[in-house]
Design an enzyme around this catalytic site. Structure first.
Site, PDB file in Angstrom:
ATOM      1  N   CYS A 111      32.512  -2.195 137.093  1.00  0.00           N
ATOM      2  CA  CYS A 111      33.696  -2.953 137.505  1.00  0.00           C
ATOM      3  C   CYS A 111      34.801  -2.972 136.452  1.00  0.00           C
ATOM      4  O   CYS A 111      35.908  -3.423 136.734  1.00  0.00           O
ATOM      5  CB  CYS A 111      33.310  -4.377 137.867  1.00  0.00           C
ATOM      6  SG  CYS A 111      32.089  -4.419 139.168  1.00  0.00           S
ATOM      7  N   HIS A 247      39.421  -8.900 137.653  1.00  0.00           N
ATOM      8  CA  HIS A 247      38.401  -8.328 138.532  1.00  0.00           C
ATOM      9  C   HIS A 247      37.958  -9.386 139.546  1.00  0.00           C
ATOM     10  O   HIS A 247      37.659 -10.527 139.187  1.00  0.00           O
ATOM     11  CB  HIS A 247      37.211  -7.858 137.690  1.00  0.00           C
ATOM     12  CG  HIS A 247      36.038  -7.432 138.499  1.00  0.00           C
ATOM     13  ND1 HIS A 247      36.164  -6.616 139.599  1.00  0.00           N
ATOM     14  CD2 HIS A 247      34.718  -7.716 138.388  1.00  0.00           C
ATOM     15  CE1 HIS A 247      34.961  -6.413 140.127  1.00  0.00           C
ATOM     16  NE2 HIS A 247      34.074  -7.070 139.406  1.00  0.00           N
ATOM     17  N   ASN A 277      33.923  -7.877 146.523  1.00  0.00           N
ATOM     18  CA  ASN A 277      33.964  -7.211 145.223  1.00  0.00           C
ATOM     19  C   ASN A 277      33.904  -5.699 145.448  1.00  0.00           C
ATOM     20  O   ASN A 277      32.856  -5.161 145.773  1.00  0.00           O
ATOM     21  CB  ASN A 277      32.774  -7.701 144.385  1.00  0.00           C
ATOM     22  CG  ASN A 277      32.685  -7.023 143.032  1.00  0.00           C
ATOM     23  OD1 ASN A 277      33.411  -6.075 142.753  1.00  0.00           O
ATOM     24  ND2 ASN A 277      31.775  -7.508 142.206  1.00  0.00           N
TER      25      ASN A 277
HETATM   26  N1  ACO Z   1      22.837 -16.742 151.438  1.00  0.00           N
HETATM   27  C1  ACO Z   1      22.142 -17.890 151.337  1.00  0.00           C
HETATM   28  N2  ACO Z   1      21.415 -18.207 150.252  1.00  0.00           N
HETATM   29  C2  ACO Z   1      21.411 -17.330 149.237  1.00  0.00           C
HETATM   30  C3  ACO Z   1      22.094 -16.115 149.283  1.00  0.00           C
HETATM   31  C4  ACO Z   1      22.835 -15.834 150.445  1.00  0.00           C
HETATM   32  N3  ACO Z   1      23.562 -14.710 150.601  1.00  0.00           N
HETATM   33  N4  ACO Z   1      21.910 -15.461 148.118  1.00  0.00           N
HETATM   34  C5  ACO Z   1      21.112 -16.237 147.363  1.00  0.00           C
HETATM   35  N5  ACO Z   1      20.804 -17.361 148.032  1.00  0.00           N
HETATM   36  C6  ACO Z   1      19.994 -18.476 147.610  1.00  0.00           C
HETATM   37  C7  ACO Z   1      19.037 -18.114 146.501  1.00  0.00           C
HETATM   38  O1  ACO Z   1      17.857 -17.567 147.029  1.00  0.00           O
HETATM   39  C8  ACO Z   1      18.808 -19.457 145.845  1.00  0.00           C
HETATM   40  O2  ACO Z   1      17.876 -20.182 146.635  1.00  0.00           O
HETATM   41  P1  ACO Z   1      16.773 -21.101 145.925  1.00  0.00           P
HETATM   42  O3  ACO Z   1      17.561 -22.161 145.202  1.00  0.00           O
HETATM   43  O4  ACO Z   1      15.990 -21.617 147.071  1.00  0.00           O
HETATM   44  O5  ACO Z   1      16.024 -20.199 145.004  1.00  0.00           O
HETATM   45  C9  ACO Z   1      20.150 -20.183 146.003  1.00  0.00           C
HETATM   46  O6  ACO Z   1      20.848 -19.468 147.038  1.00  0.00           O
HETATM   47  C10 ACO Z   1      21.001 -20.173 144.753  1.00  0.00           C
HETATM   48  O7  ACO Z   1      21.030 -18.846 144.265  1.00  0.00           O
HETATM   49  P2  ACO Z   1      21.788 -18.515 142.933  1.00  0.00           P
HETATM   50  O8  ACO Z   1      21.599 -17.075 142.593  1.00  0.00           O
HETATM   51  O9  ACO Z   1      21.416 -19.546 141.903  1.00  0.00           O
HETATM   52  O10 ACO Z   1      23.303 -18.752 143.381  1.00  0.00           O
HETATM   53  P3  ACO Z   1      24.572 -18.837 142.485  1.00  0.00           P
HETATM   54  O11 ACO Z   1      25.243 -20.137 142.632  1.00  0.00           O
HETATM   55  O12 ACO Z   1      24.317 -18.343 141.087  1.00  0.00           O
HETATM   56  O13 ACO Z   1      25.534 -17.785 143.179  1.00  0.00           O
HETATM   57  C11 ACO Z   1      26.283 -15.522 142.906  1.00  0.00           C
HETATM   58  C12 ACO Z   1      25.124 -16.429 143.261  1.00  0.00           C
HETATM   59  C13 ACO Z   1      27.389 -15.732 143.921  1.00  0.00           C
HETATM   60  C14 ACO Z   1      25.803 -14.093 142.942  1.00  0.00           C
HETATM   61  C15 ACO Z   1      26.822 -15.879 141.510  1.00  0.00           C
HETATM   62  O14 ACO Z   1      25.757 -15.954 140.590  1.00  0.00           O
HETATM   63  C16 ACO Z   1      27.818 -14.879 140.993  1.00  0.00           C
HETATM   64  O15 ACO Z   1      28.904 -14.742 141.514  1.00  0.00           O
HETATM   65  N6  ACO Z   1      27.514 -14.188 139.904  1.00  0.00           N
HETATM   66  C17 ACO Z   1      28.400 -13.203 139.331  1.00  0.00           C
HETATM   67  C18 ACO Z   1      28.382 -11.988 140.149  1.00  0.00           C
HETATM   68  C19 ACO Z   1      29.315 -10.979 139.594  1.00  0.00           C
HETATM   69  O16 ACO Z   1      30.294 -11.286 138.975  1.00  0.00           O
HETATM   70  N7  ACO Z   1      29.002  -9.749 139.789  1.00  0.00           N
HETATM   71  C20 ACO Z   1      29.840  -8.716 139.260  1.00  0.00           C
HETATM   72  C21 ACO Z   1      29.168  -7.513 139.531  1.00  0.00           C
HETATM   73  S1  ACO Z   1      30.316  -6.309 139.299  1.00  0.00           S
HETATM   74  C22 ACO Z   1      29.606  -4.797 138.989  1.00  0.00           C
HETATM   75  O17 ACO Z   1      29.637  -4.350 137.868  1.00  0.00           O
HETATM   76  C23 ACO Z   1      28.966  -4.060 140.133  1.00  0.00           C
END
Ligand code: ACO
Length: 320
Positions: A111, A247, A277
């Site tokens: 990214c 980003h 994204n």
């Molecule tokens: N729908 C419903 N529930 C979900 C989903 C979904 N799509 N995905 C995960 N959950 C659940 C999980 O299983 C977890 O359940 P549990 O509490 O029973 O275990 C709960 O939701 C919370 O999951 P978390 O992973 O703790 O959620 P979080 O608040 O951290 O949000 C997210 C997740 C959106 C991915 C966040 O961590 C984030 O944005 N991180 C950064 C991502 C990013 O910037 N990526 C860049 C990548 S770029 C590249 O180089 C390709």
């Protein structure tokens, strides 16, 4: 001399996939996706691949710049989802647009790819080696996504953005890049592993793996840091910056960066709601939107910043 952006272009596939569409294939809801990420829908490539999307964005950038493809000296294409191991995507774009005088190669920095491409061509332009450049950030992560994994499949979209640069007196003022390979495993996608003639197996293509919380923590710390670095090293006051073009991974990350920089959120434009994204393409797609909406005027200072797999990060201060 420095590199000045004289044209932008972008392309996203026609096919819209909404959160409701995804809720039919994995256990998720529109409410979860919107509140955690800000994403409402994304575009998914059905008929086109990475290089085709890149070529479409490139043609639009050239048109905006009023330049012919034959005038380009160098094409840098940033992607982590190329169509082929080789030929590289930049060569495919070169052929598609007819940039017969350009050298063309790819950059892989997930990214952060667009910022890495910008810093790299900037070095060539500054050194007087080349005069004109086309840089492209493009990704088609839909082909690397495990559509049964709700923790990643709701996040990504496909698209391409491009910019044409020319060596001029003003433009890119300063840029910084960084990498931390020790954190590679928190965001990864293995490519064509496990196959050779001795074990008799065909290679397999891996899927995206992400430790979302680790990436989140990294982003909210590193992005403000590298923005402050680029401003400090160029002697620029943060209040001189009109927009922070960040980003688009998660609206909460953008909000947090604005807060840490003590900047109003209206200086941090976002389009993640419409595209998700798109990895290396988010910054140039957003830049192209701002340009086409007439929001950028000559002399405006903007900061572009990206972060992603590697881990990698980068920021550039640009005078429009
Ligand atoms: N729908 C419903 N529930 C979900 C989903 C979904 N799509 N995905 C995960 N959950 C659940 C999980 O299983 C977890 O359940 P549990 O509490 O029973 O275990 C709960 O939701 C919370 O999951 P978390 O992973 O703790 O959620 P979080 O608040 O951290 O949000 C997210 C997740 C959106 C991915 C966040 O961590 C984030 O944005 N991180 C950064 C991502 C990013 O910037 N990526 C860049 C990548 S770029 C590249 O180089 C390709």
């Amino acid at each position: 001399m420095t590199g000045r952006i004289i044209g932008t272009g972008s392309y996203v596939p026609e096919q819209v996939v909404t959160n409701e569409d995804l809720a039919k294939i994995v256990d998720t809801t529109d409410e979860w996706i919107v509140t955690r990420t800000g994403i409402h829908e994304r575009r998914i490539a059905v008929h086109e691949g990475t290089s085709e999307m890149a070529a479409k964005a490139a043609r639009r950038a050239l048109e905006d710049a009023g330049m012919e493809a034959g005038e380009l000296d160098i094409i840098l294409l940033a992607t982590s989802s190329p169509d082929n191991c080789f030929p590289n995507g930049a060569c495919e774009v070169q052929a598609a647009i007819g940039a017969k005088n350009a050298v063309a190669f790819d950059i892989s920095a997930a990214c952060s790819g667009f910022e890495f491409a910008l810093s790299t061509v900037q070095a060539f332009l500054q050194a007087g080696i080349y005069k004109t450049a086309l840089i492209i950030g493009v990704d088609c992560l839909s082909k690397l996504t495990d559509w049964n994994d709700r923790s990643t499949c709701v996040l990504f979209g496909d698209g391409a953005g491009a910019a044409v640069l020319r060596a001029e007196e003003t433009g890119v003022i300063h840029s910084v890049m960084g990498s931390d390979g020790t954190k590679g495993p928190v965001l990864s996608c293995s490519a064509r592993t496990g196959g050779n003639f001795l074990n008799g197996k065909r290679p397999e293509l891996g899927f995206i793996y992400m430790d979302g919380q680790e990436v989140f923590k990294f982003a909210v710390k590193k992005v403000p840091e590298c923005i402050q670095q680029v401003l400090k090293e160029s002697g620029t006051d943060i209040d001189e910056v009109k927009y922070f073009v960040l980003h688009q991974a998660n609206y909460r990350i953008c909000e947090s960066v604005a807060k840490r920089l003590k900047q109003p959120l209206d200086k941090v434009p976002m389009n993640i709601g419409s595209y998700g994204n798109t990895s290396g393409a988010t910054v140039p797609i957003l830049l192209d939107e701002l340009n086409r909406q007439g929001k950028l005027e000559r002399g405006d200072k903007i900061v572009m910043a990206g972060f992603g797999g590697g881990l990698t990060w980068g920021a550039a201060l640009v005078e429009w």
